[in-house]
Motif scaffolding. Sequence first.
Motif, PDB file in Angstrom:
ATOM      1  N   LEU A  40      38.018  44.765  47.555  1.00 53.52           N
ATOM      2  CA  LEU A  40      37.055  43.679  47.711  1.00 53.52           C
ATOM      3  C   LEU A  40      36.797  43.369  49.177  1.00 53.52           C
ATOM      4  CD1 LEU A  40      38.418  41.190  45.009  1.00 53.52           C
ATOM      5  CD2 LEU A  40      36.817  43.088  44.714  1.00 53.52           C
ATOM      6  N   ASP A  44      34.566  37.528  47.726  1.00 49.68           N
ATOM      7  CA  ASP A  44      35.428  37.948  46.631  1.00 49.68           C
ATOM      8  C   ASP A  44      36.868  38.160  47.104  1.00 49.68           C
ATOM      9  OD1 ASP A  44      32.961  37.916  45.488  1.00 49.68           O
ATOM     10  OD2 ASP A  44      32.956  39.997  44.838  1.00 49.68           O
ATOM     11  N   ILE A  47      38.508  34.790  47.678  1.00 50.35           N
ATOM     12  CA  ILE A  47      38.950  34.167  46.422  1.00 50.35           C
ATOM     13  C   ILE A  47      40.321  34.697  46.024  1.00 50.35           C
ATOM     14  CG2 ILE A  47      38.469  33.992  43.950  1.00 50.35           C
ATOM     15  CD1 ILE A  47      35.462  34.029  44.719  1.00 50.35           C
ATOM     16  N   VAL A  48      40.503  36.016  46.065  1.00 45.80           N
ATOM     17  CA  VAL A  48      41.790  36.604  45.692  1.00 45.80           C
ATOM     18  C   VAL A  48      42.883  36.147  46.652  1.00 45.80           C
ATOM     19  CG1 VAL A  48      43.062  38.765  45.439  1.00 45.80           C
ATOM     20  CG2 VAL A  48      40.739  38.576  44.545  1.00 45.80           C
ATOM     21  N   THR A  59      34.629  27.010  44.977  1.00 41.17           N
ATOM     22  CA  THR A  59      33.356  27.456  45.529  1.00 41.17           C
ATOM     23  C   THR A  59      32.236  26.849  44.672  1.00 41.17           C
ATOM     24  OG1 THR A  59      32.046  29.413  46.117  1.00 41.17           O
ATOM     25  CG2 THR A  59      33.509  29.646  44.242  1.00 41.17           C
ATOM     26  N   LEU A  64      28.482  31.802  44.975  1.00 38.43           N
ATOM     27  CA  LEU A  64      28.832  33.052  44.290  1.00 38.43           C
ATOM     28  C   LEU A  64      27.609  33.951  44.121  1.00 38.43           C
ATOM     29  CD1 LEU A  64      31.281  32.101  41.391  1.00 38.43           C
ATOM     30  CD2 LEU A  64      31.730  33.696  43.255  1.00 38.43           C
ATOM     31  N   LEU A  66      25.962  34.861  41.361  1.00 42.90           N
ATOM     32  CA  LEU A  66      25.981  35.812  40.250  1.00 42.90           C
ATOM     33  C   LEU A  66      24.716  35.672  39.414  1.00 42.90           C
ATOM     34  CD1 LEU A  66      29.656  35.456  38.959  1.00 42.90           C
ATOM     35  CD2 LEU A  66      28.743  37.090  40.603  1.00 42.90           C
ATOM     36  N   ARG A 119      31.515  41.528  38.946  1.00 42.69           N
ATOM     37  CA  ARG A 119      32.187  40.985  40.130  1.00 42.69           C
ATOM     38  C   ARG A 119      33.350  40.089  39.733  1.00 42.69           C
ATOM     39  NH1 ARG A 119      28.463  37.809  43.862  1.00 42.69           N
ATOM     40  NH2 ARG A 119      30.482  37.206  44.782  1.00 42.69           N
ATOM     41  N   LEU A 120      33.172  39.277  38.693  1.00 36.99           N
ATOM     42  CA  LEU A 120      34.279  38.441  38.228  1.00 36.99           C
ATOM     43  C   LEU A 120      35.437  39.304  37.750  1.00 36.99           C
ATOM     44  CD1 LEU A 120      32.455  35.617  36.217  1.00 36.99           C
ATOM     45  CD2 LEU A 120      33.453  35.462  38.506  1.00 36.99           C
ATOM     46  N   ASP A 122      36.171  42.289  38.730  1.00 37.45           N
ATOM     47  CA  ASP A 122      36.813  42.894  39.900  1.00 37.45           C
ATOM     48  C   ASP A 122      37.748  41.896  40.588  1.00 37.45           C
ATOM     49  OD1 ASP A 122      35.567  45.317  39.536  1.00 37.45           O
ATOM     50  OD2 ASP A 122      34.054  45.016  41.094  1.00 37.45           O
ATOM     51  N   ILE A 123      37.310  40.652  40.717  1.00 41.65           N
ATOM     52  CA  ILE A 123      38.138  39.629  41.359  1.00 41.65           C
ATOM     53  C   ILE A 123      39.435  39.437  40.578  1.00 41.65           C
ATOM     54  CG2 ILE A 123      38.286  37.144  41.831  1.00 41.65           C
ATOM     55  CD1 ILE A 123      35.232  37.303  42.483  1.00 41.65           C
ATOM     56  N   TYR A 127      43.408  40.523  41.593  1.00 36.95           N
ATOM     57  CA  TYR A 127      44.519  39.565  41.629  1.00 36.95           C
ATOM     58  C   TYR A 127      45.653  40.001  40.704  1.00 36.95           C
ATOM     59  CZ  TYR A 127      47.350  35.431  41.060  1.00 36.95           C
ATOM     60  OH  TYR A 127      48.426  34.586  41.004  1.00 36.95           O
TER      61      TYR A 127
END
Length: 309
Positions: A40, A44, A47-48, A59, A64, A66, A119-120, A122-123, A127
């Motif tokens: 990332l 993003d 966030i992690v 946020t 974001l 999206l 994307r969510l 992936d985040i 994590y």
Amino acid sequence: MRDLPARTALRCANSEIVNRHLMQRHESALALHRDHVPRLSGLDLQIVEGLRRDGIYVTSLAELGLPGSNEMLSAGQELAAGFAAEARRRAAQGQEFVIVSPDAIASRPEIFAWGLNERLLDIVEAYLGLPVAYDGVNLIYTVADGREAGPRCWHRDWEDRRTIKVGIYCNDVAAGGGPFQMIRRREPGHGGANGYRYMLADDAALAQRLGADYARDLVSCEGAAGTVFFCETAEHFHRGQPAHYADRGALFHSYFARSPRHPFFCERSGLSRSQVARLAGPLNPRQRACALWRRELSLPAKLVPPAGL
């Protein structure tokens, strides 16, 4: 009695032999997936990093960026507004966990599908370090009655070693209006070789478990409609602060590892498996696999019926 099989399964999972086996299997899964974890950058990655450091990152939908965010928020706001009178009636009758019906959520696929944005995923995967399971979405309605009960008590979530919730406010939330709160401090000795045990906690219990100065690490998420908070709810005590001055509607999208430690405490959205399959049907293979995570469970894990909401 309905929750007895799930609670029995948790006790078995916490036994020394079974817990050691589960830990070894988890470590092996992390090692096997290490080279496949998404890389990332930008927001993003922030966030992690925030989740790893504090257990929370705040946020907004605008930041974001999206696709489908406006439609998702509008649908949530419409459902919350239409549910307000019923929510107040249920709260007056003593119901502690007041949510918009799963059938109503299923009627608005834009809400469910938003939680499966790539994307969510992936985040969350970055994590967790593992493929993601998406456990759907709740629209929790907090009535301004000042009661401290159910999810308005300090607690940790039961589904897995690590659990991510992505919350979105459907209305402006100020102090006294039921903001989501989390304590950044993790409890020493919780999880791992010590097993996983859960409880509701008051101030005295938090001071005993986290230290007398735990309030220094309390985060209270006030914000406008469309405020988004990524939160680690399995490792951190959290709650919806009791509301006194205004009702609060908030969407909570839920995630954990594809093979959660406690599948019998998952499926918390109330959506039926057939509704989940229908909502996931038009999506891409990765999104479907995240939503239909139960299909990958071992047979013993599938046999334990899930606990009630």
